[in-house]
Write an enzyme that holds these catalytic residues in place. Structure first.
Site, PDB file in Angstrom:
ATOM      1  CB  SER A  12      -0.957  -0.007   1.199  1.00 15.39           C
ATOM      2  OG  SER A  12      -0.258   0.215   2.405  1.00 15.39           O
ATOM      3  CG  ASN A  13       3.285   2.623   3.047  1.00 11.82           C
ATOM      4  OD1 ASN A  13       3.057   3.780   3.362  1.00 11.82           O
ATOM      5  ND2 ASN A  13       2.953   1.601   3.805  1.00 11.82           N
ATOM      6  CG  HIS A 111       9.150   1.386  12.674  1.00 17.21           C
ATOM      7  ND1 HIS A 111       9.392   0.020  12.652  1.00 17.21           N
ATOM      8  CD2 HIS A 111       8.668   1.677  13.912  1.00 17.21           C
ATOM      9  CE1 HIS A 111       9.070  -0.478  13.836  1.00 17.21           C
ATOM     10  NE2 HIS A 111       8.631   0.492  14.598  1.00 17.21           N
TER      11      HIS A 111
END
Ligand SMILES: Nc1nc2c(c(=O)[nH]1)N[C@@H](CN(C=O)c1ccc(C(=O)N[C@@H](CCC(=O)O)C(=O)O)cc1)CN2
Ligand SMILES: NCC(=O)N[C@@H]1O[C@H](COP(=O)([O-])[O-])[C@@H](O)[C@H]1O
Length: 193
Positions: A12-13, A111
């Site tokens: 998704s990123n 992160h």
């Protein structure tokens, strides 16, 4: 600034980066390849509509790291793209010295917590179960210390009393989808130091 995206899962990123680029929101940054250790990972399919190749690179036999041969294969694959930046977006392997030395100060990681809190795996769940009132996400340079490299930027996500873990995961991922493209664009515009 040419960059590659390394990921092991949903992507998704990577999708957020590709869409930002397609919409002209990444400035001088250009995605040139997506690499994964998982041949069936969804992330490998995401670049096709954008002309960005997805490449499976064999990691070797270990679960949490690349073999020496695997590290060399990633180094060569990345060098072949002439990338200036390596973006780890859910790449679930701990990188060792050969990889780090091949791309000094050129590897960043996303992160899902406000480092240095909640390092390692399941950062969102760690924060939720600890009971903190705010969490968020971090982009940092990758070093030999796991999740300990220099922090580039962070985005805060408040945790409401009514939030479930699933609610929080959605909020943190939404914040990641904003933060990572912002950082990649900024690195391309401001240099990589
Ligand atoms: N050299 C580095 N490699 C990686 C970093 C880093 O900061 N330095 N960031 C990771 C982050 N990551 C996924 O994005 C990730 C984090 C933890 C693990 C993992 O397998 N952890 C194991 C312990 C592994 C070990 O200590 O050798 C665990 O917590 O049980 C994988 C990926 C990406 N690589
Ligand atoms: N310790 C590293 C870590 O947990 N990374 C996390 O993996 C997810 C990848 O999602 P995506 O595949 O949908 O981009 C992201 O939430 C990222 O922060």
């Amino acid at each position: 600034m040419r960059f590659v995206i390394l990921g092991s899962g949903t992507g998704s990123n990577a999708e957020a980066l590709l869409k930002a680029w397609d919409e002209g929101k990444l400035g001088k940054a250009e995605p040139v390849a997506i690499l994964s250790d998982k041949p069936e990972a969804r992330i490998l399919q995401l670049g096709k509509p954008f002309g960005v190749p997805g490449i499976h690179v064999e990691p070797g036999p270990f679960r949490t790291k690349l073999s020496p041969e695997g590290e060399q294969a990633y180094i060569e694959a990345i060098r072949a793209t002439k990338a200036d930046l390596v973006v780890l977006a859910g790449f679930m392997r701990v990188l060792k010295e050969p990889f780090l030395e091949a791309f000094p100060n050129r590897i960043i990681n996303l992160h899902p917590s406000l480092l240095p809190s909640f390092k390692g795996l399941d950062g969102i769940r760690q924060a939720y179960e600890y009971g903190v009132k705010v969490t968020g996400c971090t982009v940092h340079f990758v070093s030999g210390e796991l999740d300990g490299g220099r922090i580039i930027d962070q985005k805060v996500v408040p945790i409401e009393r009514t939030d479930s873990l699933e609610d929080l995961e959605l909020k943190v991922h939404a914040a990641e989808h904003e933060l990572l493209p912002q950082v990649v664009r900024a690195l391309a515009e401001g240099g990589l130091e």
